[in-house]
Design a protein around this motif. Structure first.
Motif, PDB file in Angstrom:
ATOM      1  N   SER A   1      -9.065   8.876  -4.901  1.00 36.15           N
ATOM      2  CA  SER A   1      -8.574   7.559  -4.515  1.00 36.15           C
ATOM      3  C   SER A   1      -7.547   7.115  -5.539  1.00 36.15           C
ATOM      4  O   SER A   1      -7.763   7.261  -6.746  1.00 36.15           O
ATOM      5  CB  SER A   1      -9.726   6.547  -4.477  1.00 36.15           C
ATOM      6  OG  SER A   1     -10.685   6.926  -3.513  1.00 36.15           O
TER       7      SER A   1
ATOM      8  N   TRP B   1      -5.896   7.441  -0.131  1.00 30.35           N
ATOM      9  CA  TRP B   1      -6.883   8.481  -0.429  1.00 30.35           C
ATOM     10  C   TRP B   1      -6.287   9.851  -0.124  1.00 30.35           C
ATOM     11  O   TRP B   1      -5.886  10.128   1.009  1.00 30.35           O
ATOM     12  CB  TRP B   1      -8.160   8.268   0.395  1.00 30.35           C
ATOM     13  CG  TRP B   1      -9.227   9.288   0.142  1.00 30.35           C
ATOM     14  CD1 TRP B   1     -10.101   9.331  -0.910  1.00 30.35           C
ATOM     15  CD2 TRP B   1      -9.547  10.426   0.963  1.00 30.35           C
ATOM     16  NE1 TRP B   1     -10.922  10.411  -0.807  1.00 30.35           N
ATOM     17  CE2 TRP B   1     -10.609  11.102   0.336  1.00 30.35           C
ATOM     18  CE3 TRP B   1      -9.025  10.927   2.151  1.00 30.35           C
ATOM     19  CZ2 TRP B   1     -11.165  12.265   0.869  1.00 30.35           C
ATOM     20  CZ3 TRP B   1      -9.565  12.084   2.671  1.00 30.35           C
ATOM     21  CH2 TRP B   1     -10.632  12.741   2.034  1.00 30.35           C
TER      22      TRP B   1
ATOM     23  N   THR C   1     -10.310   8.277   5.236  1.00 33.45           N
ATOM     24  CA  THR C   1     -11.028   8.205   3.972  1.00 33.45           C
ATOM     25  C   THR C   1     -12.013   9.356   3.890  1.00 33.45           C
ATOM     26  O   THR C   1     -12.227  10.081   4.866  1.00 33.45           O
ATOM     27  CB  THR C   1     -11.798   6.880   3.826  1.00 33.45           C
ATOM     28  OG1 THR C   1     -12.729   6.774   4.913  1.00 33.45           O
ATOM     29  CG2 THR C   1     -10.852   5.694   3.858  1.00 33.45           C
TER      30      THR C   1
END
Length: 213
Positions: free
Chosen positions: A151, A167, A145
């Motif tokens: 996203s 992501w 992430t």
């Protein structure tokens, strides 16, 4: 001793590189049940629901939600219009980054919305490729992430609402290709794409590759 340290360093770098590549590969989505699995818990997700998703289907046939860190959020849905008996794409954005706002009058930024009929043949293929990808979701041991990227949240109504998230995947990965297909749907609903031949070909190719796994 120096040789041993060099070997350890090489192994570490190789392993870390493989780890990053695996996380970025985008071979599959991570399970998600709602956008609240996908946005950091703050006022942002409430803003997205109130000012972007409000009035859209609670159980969309297909949904693609894009949440960039530096650009406005976008959403596109595919649903069946029982009255007219057609498949309809609906796209929305507000031209402002909603999830970073807290005490701002978002209504000052009018909703930008497009709708367009999608041929049933293509609608069926869109559903199939979303269902294949989402039904293959699984967790990464060490999720990748970040704060500066995009996203993505995907959902499909397939014997109940199912969702997956990721992501910033590799554009050439399976998920990256699904994102490209979804972006083509955005272009189609905005009439930036006239013909669906390339879209159909891209969906067919991804379906074929997913079915091989």
């Amino acid at each position: 001793m120096k040789r041993i340290l060099n070997i350890v360093l090489i192994i570490f770098i190789s392993g870390y590189t493989n780890f990053l590549m695996a996380q970025r590969s985008g071979e599959h989505l991570v399970p998600a049940t709602s956008i609240f699995d996908y946005v950091d818990y703050n006022a942002g997700e409430l803003q997205i629901c109130n000012y972007l998703l409000k009035g859209m289907h609670d159980l969309p046939h297909v949904r693609f939600l894009k949440i960039p860190s530096r650009d406005p959020e976008e959403v596109i849905e595919l649903n069946y219009n029982h009255t007219d008996e057609i498949w309809t794409l609906t796209y929305r954005t507000r031209g402002i980054i909603i999830h970073r706002l807290e005490e701002v009058d978002v209504d000052r930024f009018p909703m930008i919305e497009y709708t367009r009929e999608l041929p049933k043949e293509i609608a069926d293929k869109v559903f199939e490729v979303y269902a294949l990808m989402i039904n293959n979701t699984k967790y990464y041991k060490n999720p990748r992430t970040g704060k500066d990227g995009v996203s993505y949240y995907f959902s499909v109504f397939d014997k109940g609402l199912k969702g997956g998230k990721i992501w910033s995947p590799d554009p050439k990965s399976p998920v990256g290709r699904l994102i490209e297909i979804s972006e083509d749907l955005v272009a189609y609903v905005k009439k930036e794409m006239t013909y669906v031949d390339e879209l159909r070909s891209n969906i067919d190719a991804l379906i074929m590759d997913l079915n091989k796994k």
